[in-house]
Design a protein around this motif. Sequence first.
Motif, PDB file in Angstrom:
ATOM      1  N   ALA A 241       0.838  -1.207   0.000  1.00 22.18           N
ATOM      2  CA  ALA A 241       0.000   0.000   0.000  1.00 22.18           C
ATOM      3  C   ALA A 241       0.869   1.253   0.000  1.00 22.18           C
ATOM      4  O   ALA A 241       2.087   1.191   0.197  1.00 22.18           O
ATOM      5  CB  ALA A 241      -0.922   0.000   1.218  1.00 22.18           C
ATOM      6  N   LYS A 242       0.197   2.393  -0.213  1.00 18.22           N
ATOM      7  CA  LYS A 242       0.848   3.698  -0.163  1.00 18.22           C
ATOM      8  C   LYS A 242      -0.059   4.668   0.607  1.00 18.22           C
ATOM      9  O   LYS A 242      -1.280   4.522   0.625  1.00 18.22           O
ATOM     10  CB  LYS A 242       1.100   4.248  -1.567  1.00 18.22           C
ATOM     11  CG  LYS A 242       1.997   3.373  -2.430  1.00 18.22           C
ATOM     12  CD  LYS A 242       2.144   3.981  -3.820  1.00 18.22           C
ATOM     13  CE  LYS A 242       2.960   3.085  -4.739  1.00 18.22           C
ATOM     14  NZ  LYS A 242       2.238   1.809  -5.035  1.00 18.22           N
ATOM     15  N   ASN A 243       0.581   5.649   1.221  1.00 15.52           N
ATOM     16  CA  ASN A 243      -0.126   6.761   1.851  1.00 15.52           C
ATOM     17  C   ASN A 243      -1.190   6.276   2.853  1.00 15.52           C
ATOM     18  O   ASN A 243      -2.370   6.575   2.735  1.00 15.52           O
ATOM     19  CB  ASN A 243      -0.781   7.650   0.786  1.00 15.52           C
ATOM     20  CG  ASN A 243      -1.229   8.987   1.337  1.00 15.52           C
ATOM     21  OD1 ASN A 243      -0.589   9.542   2.231  1.00 15.52           O
ATOM     22  ND2 ASN A 243      -2.331   9.501   0.803  1.00 15.52           N
ATOM     23  N   LEU A 244      -0.734   5.547   3.856  1.00 13.16           N
ATOM     24  CA  LEU A 244      -1.625   5.029   4.888  1.00 13.16           C
ATOM     25  C   LEU A 244      -1.552   5.900   6.139  1.00 13.16           C
ATOM     26  O   LEU A 244      -0.485   6.401   6.503  1.00 13.16           O
ATOM     27  CB  LEU A 244      -1.235   3.605   5.263  1.00 13.16           C
ATOM     28  CG  LEU A 244      -1.302   2.550   4.159  1.00 13.16           C
ATOM     29  CD1 LEU A 244      -0.772   1.221   4.688  1.00 13.16           C
ATOM     30  CD2 LEU A 244      -2.732   2.399   3.646  1.00 13.16           C
ATOM     31  N   LYS A 245      -2.687   6.060   6.823  1.00 14.05           N
ATOM     32  CA  LYS A 245      -2.719   6.783   8.095  1.00 14.05           C
ATOM     33  C   LYS A 245      -2.576   5.777   9.231  1.00 14.05           C
ATOM     34  O   LYS A 245      -3.427   4.903   9.410  1.00 14.05           O
ATOM     35  CB  LYS A 245      -4.017   7.564   8.251  1.00 14.05           C
ATOM     36  CG  LYS A 245      -4.093   8.340   9.573  1.00 14.05           C
ATOM     37  CD  LYS A 245      -5.422   9.056   9.744  1.00 14.05           C
ATOM     38  CE  LYS A 245      -5.466   9.785  11.086  1.00 14.05           C
ATOM     39  NZ  LYS A 245      -6.784  10.478  11.285  1.00 14.05           N
ATOM     40  N   LEU A 246      -1.498   5.893   9.997  1.00 14.91           N
ATOM     41  CA  LEU A 246      -1.213   4.995  11.110  1.00 14.91           C
ATOM     42  C   LEU A 246      -1.474   5.703  12.442  1.00 14.91           C
ATOM     43  O   LEU A 246      -1.030   6.831  12.644  1.00 14.91           O
ATOM     44  CB  LEU A 246       0.254   4.540  11.050  1.00 14.91           C
ATOM     45  CG  LEU A 246       0.838   3.871  12.291  1.00 14.91           C
ATOM     46  CD1 LEU A 246       0.131   2.557  12.594  1.00 14.91           C
ATOM     47  CD2 LEU A 246       2.345   3.664  12.123  1.00 14.91           C
ATOM     48  N   GLN A 247      -2.208   5.032  13.338  1.00 10.43           N
ATOM     49  CA  GLN A 247      -2.438   5.526  14.697  1.00 10.43           C
ATOM     50  C   GLN A 247      -2.126   4.409  15.688  1.00 10.43           C
ATOM     51  O   GLN A 247      -2.487   3.248  15.446  1.00 10.43           O
ATOM     52  CB  GLN A 247      -3.893   5.962  14.882  1.00 10.43           C
ATOM     53  CG  GLN A 247      -4.362   7.055  13.943  1.00 10.43           C
ATOM     54  CD  GLN A 247      -5.827   7.373  14.142  1.00 10.43           C
ATOM     55  OE1 GLN A 247      -6.204   8.093  15.063  1.00 10.43           O
ATOM     56  NE2 GLN A 247      -6.672   6.823  13.282  1.00 10.43           N
ATOM     57  N   VAL A 248      -1.458   4.756  16.777  1.00 10.74           N
ATOM     58  CA  VAL A 248      -1.174   3.769  17.814  1.00 10.74           C
ATOM     59  C   VAL A 248      -1.584   4.308  19.182  1.00 10.74           C
ATOM     60  O   VAL A 248      -1.571   5.518  19.422  1.00 10.74           O
ATOM     61  CB  VAL A 248       0.322   3.367  17.845  1.00 10.74           C
ATOM     62  CG1 VAL A 248       0.755   2.782  16.518  1.00 10.74           C
ATOM     63  CG2 VAL A 248       1.201   4.540  18.245  1.00 10.74           C
TER      64      VAL A 248
END
Length: 282
Positions: A241-248
């Motif tokens: 994938a490309k341009n993913l929004k990651l939150q932790v």
Amino acid sequence: MAKSNIPGSQALSINVSDSLYNALQKRCLETGETIDHLVQDSLAKALGVEHHTLYEVSTSNAVVQGVFEGCMNVGRIKTHGNFGIGTFDSLNGEGLMLDGHVYQALGDGSVVAPSDSATTPFWFSAEFEADRSAVIDSVSSWEDLCKQIDSLRRSENLFTAVRIDGIFDEICYRVTCKVATGTDLVTATSHQEDFKFKNIPGTLLGFWSPTYASTLSVPGYHLHFLSGDHLHGGHVLGVEAKNLKLQVMDADNLAIALPETPGFLKANLSGDSAEALSKAEH
């Protein structure tokens, strides 16, 4: 206020009205929470203090041994957060909870909304509130994704909730199929169905667990996929994938509800499940 025997905490003795105490007891009976957990969670919300609790149903060791009998219903799971993953009675599909809604990905590739009376033998959930976020420019594989999430985790000793949103160039996942209780996990997952989609919007959600917790949870990353239209989903095996929004989100409090089913009470949970979990996961 006195010093508690639990590191990093204080014992607090207060007087409350009968009506409040009765309400506390009623809520705990309904949800399975302890009074300590309910009071801490309520105080944290009222005072604006971060208190991220991960709520677990059963243990990974029990699942490895084939303890697949549902022990808690979806209705109660919903009271312990708005985010989570797990499975259902007899290992009948993959469980996902996103934004407070629970989904069941079935072995035939469909996704349904289970009733509140549907039960789970194993589940992890939390009230998701991101501590940190980032944009992932490009992901070439599952291993690459794990390394990039690692950069946002702050400790090898805390559990971490993970949410990733975007359009996936390619996603590969599997879905467990219903099996007889007592079937060990490796055997059960050897008959799973695999699915692959290209250019599909969706969300990856799940948890990272420390190595020391292998008897309780799946060490490392355990992520499920839910498509944006909620029609496809399962346990993630590969991703590009490309341009993913990651939150932790760091989970600094762990609450475990242990089953009292005959299968759990009689199971031999003394062994090391790490190798079997690794085979089943990958």
